[in-house]
Write a protein that holds these residues in place. Structure first.
Motif, PDB file in Angstrom:
ATOM      1  N   TRP A 115      16.703  -0.816  -1.053  1.00 41.82           N
ATOM      2  CA  TRP A 115      15.634  -0.393  -1.091  1.00 41.82           C
ATOM      3  C   TRP A 115      14.786   0.404   0.019  1.00 41.82           C
ATOM      4  CZ3 TRP A 115      14.456   1.846  -5.778  1.00 41.82           C
ATOM      5  CH2 TRP A 115      15.000   1.270  -7.198  1.00 41.82           C
ATOM      6  N   GLN A 116      15.470   0.075   1.143  1.00 40.33           N
ATOM      7  CA  GLN A 116      14.888   0.546   2.534  1.00 40.33           C
ATOM      8  C   GLN A 116      14.797   2.114   2.432  1.00 40.33           C
ATOM      9  OE1 GLN A 116      13.388  -1.741   4.448  1.00 40.33           O
ATOM     10  NE2 GLN A 116      13.932  -2.928   2.343  1.00 40.33           N
ATOM     11  N   TRP A 117      15.741   2.940   2.007  1.00 42.07           N
ATOM     12  CA  TRP A 117      15.430   4.328   1.904  1.00 42.07           C
ATOM     13  C   TRP A 117      14.050   4.725   1.369  1.00 42.07           C
ATOM     14  CZ3 TRP A 117      14.313   6.597  -2.785  1.00 42.07           C
ATOM     15  CH2 TRP A 117      14.536   5.853  -3.833  1.00 42.07           C
ATOM     16  N   LEU A 118      13.264   4.030   0.652  1.00 44.21           N
ATOM     17  CA  LEU A 118      11.977   4.440   0.219  1.00 44.21           C
ATOM     18  C   LEU A 118      11.013   4.569   1.239  1.00 44.21           C
ATOM     19  CD1 LEU A 118      11.454   2.255  -3.228  1.00 44.21           C
ATOM     20  CD2 LEU A 118      11.000   4.611  -2.824  1.00 44.21           C
ATOM     21  N   TYR A 119      11.284   3.676   2.242  1.00 45.14           N
ATOM     22  CA  TYR A 119      10.298   3.433   3.103  1.00 45.14           C
ATOM     23  C   TYR A 119      10.587   4.302   4.339  1.00 45.14           C
ATOM     24  CZ  TYR A 119       8.964  -0.416   0.423  1.00 45.14           C
ATOM     25  OH  TYR A 119       8.680  -1.226  -0.591  1.00 45.14           O
ATOM     26  N   VAL A 120      11.740   4.967   4.255  1.00 37.48           N
ATOM     27  CA  VAL A 120      12.257   5.874   5.401  1.00 37.48           C
ATOM     28  C   VAL A 120      11.843   7.490   4.937  1.00 37.48           C
ATOM     29  CG1 VAL A 120      13.816   6.832   6.831  1.00 37.48           C
ATOM     30  CG2 VAL A 120      13.861   4.352   6.337  1.00 37.48           C
ATOM     31  N   TRP A 121      12.224   7.657   3.466  1.00 35.15           N
ATOM     32  CA  TRP A 121      12.343   8.828   3.059  1.00 35.15           C
ATOM     33  C   TRP A 121      11.321   9.449   2.151  1.00 35.15           C
ATOM     34  CZ3 TRP A 121      15.170  12.180   5.925  1.00 35.15           C
ATOM     35  CH2 TRP A 121      16.135  11.528   6.784  1.00 35.15           C
ATOM     36  N   VAL A 122      10.559   8.528   1.606  1.00 34.47           N
ATOM     37  CA  VAL A 122       9.502   8.598   0.408  1.00 34.47           C
ATOM     38  C   VAL A 122       8.244   8.143   1.101  1.00 34.47           C
ATOM     39  CG1 VAL A 122       9.063   8.107  -1.886  1.00 34.47           C
ATOM     40  CG2 VAL A 122      11.357   8.393  -1.379  1.00 34.47           C
ATOM     41  N   THR A 123       8.079   7.125   1.140  1.00 29.95           N
ATOM     42  CA  THR A 123       6.444   6.607   1.527  1.00 29.95           C
ATOM     43  C   THR A 123       5.980   7.467   2.668  1.00 29.95           C
ATOM     44  OG1 THR A 123       7.051   4.904   2.713  1.00 29.95           O
ATOM     45  CG2 THR A 123       7.065   4.402   0.387  1.00 29.95           C
TER      46      THR A 123
ATOM     47  N   GLY B  88       0.841  -1.215  -0.022  1.00 27.13           N
ATOM     48  CA  GLY B  88      -0.030   0.016  -0.133  1.00 27.13           C
ATOM     49  C   GLY B  88       0.779   1.353  -0.030  1.00 27.13           C
ATOM     50  N   ASP B  89       1.705   1.310   0.842  1.00 29.80           N
ATOM     51  CA  ASP B  89       2.888   2.337   0.785  1.00 29.80           C
ATOM     52  C   ASP B  89       3.408   2.517  -0.425  1.00 29.80           C
ATOM     53  OD1 ASP B  89       2.235   2.840   3.493  1.00 29.80           O
ATOM     54  OD2 ASP B  89       4.052   1.922   4.227  1.00 29.80           O
ATOM     55  N   LEU B  90       3.771   1.754  -0.987  1.00 32.87           N
ATOM     56  CA  LEU B  90       4.508   1.815  -2.493  1.00 32.87           C
ATOM     57  C   LEU B  90       3.466   2.290  -3.533  1.00 32.87           C
ATOM     58  CD1 LEU B  90       7.394   1.679  -3.447  1.00 32.87           C
ATOM     59  CD2 LEU B  90       6.666  -0.692  -4.426  1.00 32.87           C
ATOM     60  N   LEU B  91       2.355   1.853  -3.573  1.00 33.33           N
ATOM     61  CA  LEU B  91       1.243   2.035  -4.372  1.00 33.33           C
ATOM     62  C   LEU B  91       0.859   3.574  -4.038  1.00 33.33           C
ATOM     63  CD1 LEU B  91      -0.773   1.514  -6.704  1.00 33.33           C
ATOM     64  CD2 LEU B  91      -2.169   0.411  -5.183  1.00 33.33           C
TER      65      LEU B  91
ATOM     66  N   ALA C  48      10.212  -9.601  -2.538  1.00 33.43           N
ATOM     67  CA  ALA C  48      11.571 -10.008  -2.413  1.00 33.43           C
ATOM     68  C   ALA C  48      12.450  -9.067  -3.032  1.00 33.43           C
ATOM     69  CB  ALA C  48      11.555 -11.381  -3.285  1.00 33.43           C
ATOM     70  N   ARG C  49      12.063  -8.527  -3.957  1.00 37.39           N
ATOM     71  CA  ARG C  49      13.006  -7.244  -4.922  1.00 37.39           C
ATOM     72  C   ARG C  49      13.100  -5.848  -4.281  1.00 37.39           C
ATOM     73  NH1 ARG C  49      14.382  -9.487  -9.819  1.00 37.39           N
ATOM     74  NH2 ARG C  49      14.546 -11.668  -9.920  1.00 37.39           N
ATOM     75  N   ILE C  50      11.799  -5.502  -3.603  1.00 38.03           N
ATOM     76  CA  ILE C  50      11.900  -4.283  -3.092  1.00 38.03           C
ATOM     77  C   ILE C  50      11.640  -3.960  -1.508  1.00 38.03           C
ATOM     78  CG2 ILE C  50      10.574  -2.059  -3.345  1.00 38.03           C
ATOM     79  CD1 ILE C  50      10.035  -2.808  -6.355  1.00 38.03           C
ATOM     80  N   HIS C  51      10.655  -4.676  -1.058  1.00 40.05           N
ATOM     81  CA  HIS C  51      10.369  -4.462   0.315  1.00 40.05           C
ATOM     82  C   HIS C  51      11.255  -5.167   1.213  1.00 40.05           C
ATOM     83  CE1 HIS C  51       6.471  -3.296  -1.592  1.00 40.05           C
ATOM     84  NE2 HIS C  51       5.711  -4.561  -1.288  1.00 40.05           N
ATOM     85  N   ASP C  52      11.865  -6.264   0.873  1.00 35.26           N
ATOM     86  CA  ASP C  52      12.717  -6.649   1.869  1.00 35.26           C
ATOM     87  C   ASP C  52      14.237  -6.760   1.443  1.00 35.26           C
ATOM     88  OD1 ASP C  52      10.836  -7.864   3.197  1.00 35.26           O
ATOM     89  OD2 ASP C  52      10.968  -9.976   2.265  1.00 35.26           O
ATOM     90  N   ALA C  53      14.516  -5.784   0.401  1.00 35.42           N
ATOM     91  CA  ALA C  53      15.905  -5.632  -0.257  1.00 35.42           C
ATOM     92  C   ALA C  53      16.335  -4.580   0.676  1.00 35.42           C
ATOM     93  CB  ALA C  53      15.805  -5.247  -1.659  1.00 35.42           C
TER      94      ALA C  53
ATOM     95  N   SER D  10       1.292   9.153  -5.925  1.00 35.45           N
ATOM     96  CA  SER D  10       1.443  10.566  -5.433  1.00 35.45           C
ATOM     97  C   SER D  10       2.323  11.184  -6.669  1.00 35.45           C
ATOM     98  CB  SER D  10       1.999  10.645  -3.993  1.00 35.45           C
ATOM     99  OG  SER D  10       2.067  11.955  -3.876  1.00 35.45           O
ATOM    100  N   ALA D  11       3.359  10.371  -6.654  1.00 29.82           N
ATOM    101  CA  ALA D  11       4.597  11.100  -7.683  1.00 29.82           C
ATOM    102  C   ALA D  11       3.865  11.202  -9.150  1.00 29.82           C
ATOM    103  CB  ALA D  11       5.602   9.980  -7.642  1.00 29.82           C
ATOM    104  N   LEU D  12       3.218  10.231  -9.484  1.00 32.05           N
ATOM    105  CA  LEU D  12       2.605  10.391 -11.094  1.00 32.05           C
ATOM    106  C   LEU D  12       1.451  11.568 -11.070  1.00 32.05           C
ATOM    107  CD1 LEU D  12       2.100   6.588 -12.047  1.00 32.05           C
ATOM    108  CD2 LEU D  12       3.434   8.170 -12.956  1.00 32.05           C
ATOM    109  N   VAL D  13       0.652  11.752 -10.002  1.00 29.22           N
ATOM    110  CA  VAL D  13      -0.073  12.896 -10.050  1.00 29.22           C
ATOM    111  C   VAL D  13       0.609  14.026 -10.025  1.00 29.22           C
ATOM    112  CG1 VAL D  13      -1.646  14.291  -8.452  1.00 29.22           C
ATOM    113  CG2 VAL D  13      -2.015  11.640  -8.855  1.00 29.22           C
ATOM    114  N   VAL D  14       1.782  14.339  -9.416  1.00 26.57           N
ATOM    115  CA  VAL D  14       2.555  15.328  -9.383  1.00 26.57           C
ATOM    116  C   VAL D  14       3.192  15.780 -10.722  1.00 26.57           C
ATOM    117  CG1 VAL D  14       4.804  16.501  -8.528  1.00 26.57           C
ATOM    118  CG2 VAL D  14       3.101  15.593  -6.909  1.00 26.57           C
TER     119      VAL D  14
END
Length: 375
Positions: free
Chosen positions: A302-310, A17-20, A294-299, A25-29
């Motif tokens: 990519w953890q910066w996504l869930y700290v600085w973006v989502t 959900g966070d990634l979606l 496997a490739r994003i959530h647990d990698a 949000s980015a696409l709307v911008v």
């Protein structure tokens, strides 16, 4: 010994959900940043201009608002299933989360409408002036992206009364049919019968309720659509997605070039083809959940996504038009370089603004709450 029942996996994980939400949000911008090229294409129909690419990006982003509403229905229903709240407490706790940012950001945006406010008949007809202000605030939106908040507030108001009904597939089907009846091109179906829809504000829940209902239904039925996504081969699903995107884009072309609709009527989310496209996008997401985990959530990379973006996607959605106004001051030409720079500048600037506000307001949690910043 009795076997222990294993709870089914959730329809979407928290990180799904966070990634979606962040992607939407980015696409709307980005779509708002290239809107000037969409207007240019609407006027000139030039397929060799950046406007054609802007239209494709604009139509590609059509799944975003349906995704926002589905995630809102899904998240709200999950919370209510896990911890049911009585009506008064629900409105006090849940509704405040969306209404506080709505009113605060509306107040911060009032400065863009000084001419409108000063032109109102405050002395001659103060009652009419107040009605006009309420109309702008609650029905039209002080800024154009706030319509999402206007509709979501309506959804929060009705949620306690439909929450349990949303378990039924009949409720979902009724919401689907009801939304079809107010979506374009229903006007072409009604016209031969001498019928037409009454004039309605475009920022009403009736135009988006099916997506909210789908999210609530998914919260009650975690396995919904999962079997369907598994049965469709990945290659076939991507072909179906490309066909759905082509259909959305083709209908936009027919609307502007054949039916000569106004751009606002040709491009809105309230179209049958958008519902089709959004449904296929959801199937693509469900098909790739394990891959994303496997490739994003647990990698680790990519953890910066869930700290600085989502965590900041809601704030970026609310704040980006202020940064866009800054871009309008110096990124004004319609060349290919500006086409890339405008979305990049506004997205980067909005996230920098979010991180700065989060740091500066770390000791003021209520202000952060009102701005839509994370806890």
């Amino acid at each position: 010994m009795t076997a222990t029942a294993i709870a089914p996996a959730p329809f979407l994980s928290r990180r799904d959900g966070d990634l979606l939400r962040s992607l939407s949000s980015a696409l709307v911008v980005a779509a708002h940043c290239v809107n000037i090229w969409v207007h240019d294409f609407y006027a000139r129909h030039d397929f060799l201009s950046p406007g054609a690419l802007a239209v494709l990006l604009d139509q590609f982003s059509r799944f975003t608002v349906p995704a926002f509403f589905m995630l809102s229905g899904y998240g709200l229903a999950l919370q209510q299933i896990a911890k049911p709240l009585p009506l008064g407490e629900f409105y006090r706790k849940r509704l405040l989360r969306i209404s506080a940012p709505f009113f605060l950001w509306s107040a911060l945006t009032v400065s863009r409408h000084t001419e409108y406010f000063t032109s109102l008949p405050w002395h001659e007809a103060p009652h009419q002036a107040v009605i006009s202000v309420l109309d702008l605030l609650l029905l039209r939106g002080v800024d154009y992206q706030y319509y999402f908040l206007i509709v979501i507030v309506q959804f929060y108001l009705v949620f306690p009364f439909v929450f349990r009904l949303a378990r039924s597939p009949w409720f979902l089907a009724a919401a689907f049919v009801a939304q079809l009846l107010v979506m374009s091109p229903i006007e072409a179906v009604l016209a031969p019968m001498g019928l037409r829809l009454p004039p309605l504000y475009s920022y009403l829940l009736v135009f988006f309720f099916f997506y909210c209902a789908a999210g609530m239904y998914a919260a009650w039925h975690p396995g919904w659509l999962s079997a369907t996504a598994r049965r469709i081969p990945r290659s076939a699903l991507w072909i179906l997605w490309a066909a759905a995107l082509a259909l959305v884009t083709a209908e936009f072309w027919v609307n502007i070039a054949v039916l000569h609709k106004k751009l606002a009527h040709a491009d809105h989310f309230n179209r049958w083809v958008v519902m089709i496209y959004s449904s296929v996008c959801l199937l693509v997401l469900l098909k790739h959940r394990d891959w994303m985990k496997a490739r994003i959530h647990d990698a680790a990379r990519w953890q910066w996504l869930y700290v600085w973006v989502t965590p900041f996607s809601f704030f970026v959605y609310l704040a980006h038009t202020h940064v866009l106004r800054l871009a309008d001051m110096f990124l004004t030409d319609d060349g290919a370089v500006t086409f890339v720079l405008r979305p990049a500048f506004v997205l980067a600037g909005s996230y920098v603004l979010a991180w700065t506000a989060q740091r500066l307001l770390r000791n003021w949690p209520r202000i952060r709450f009102g701005l839509g910043l994370p806890k």
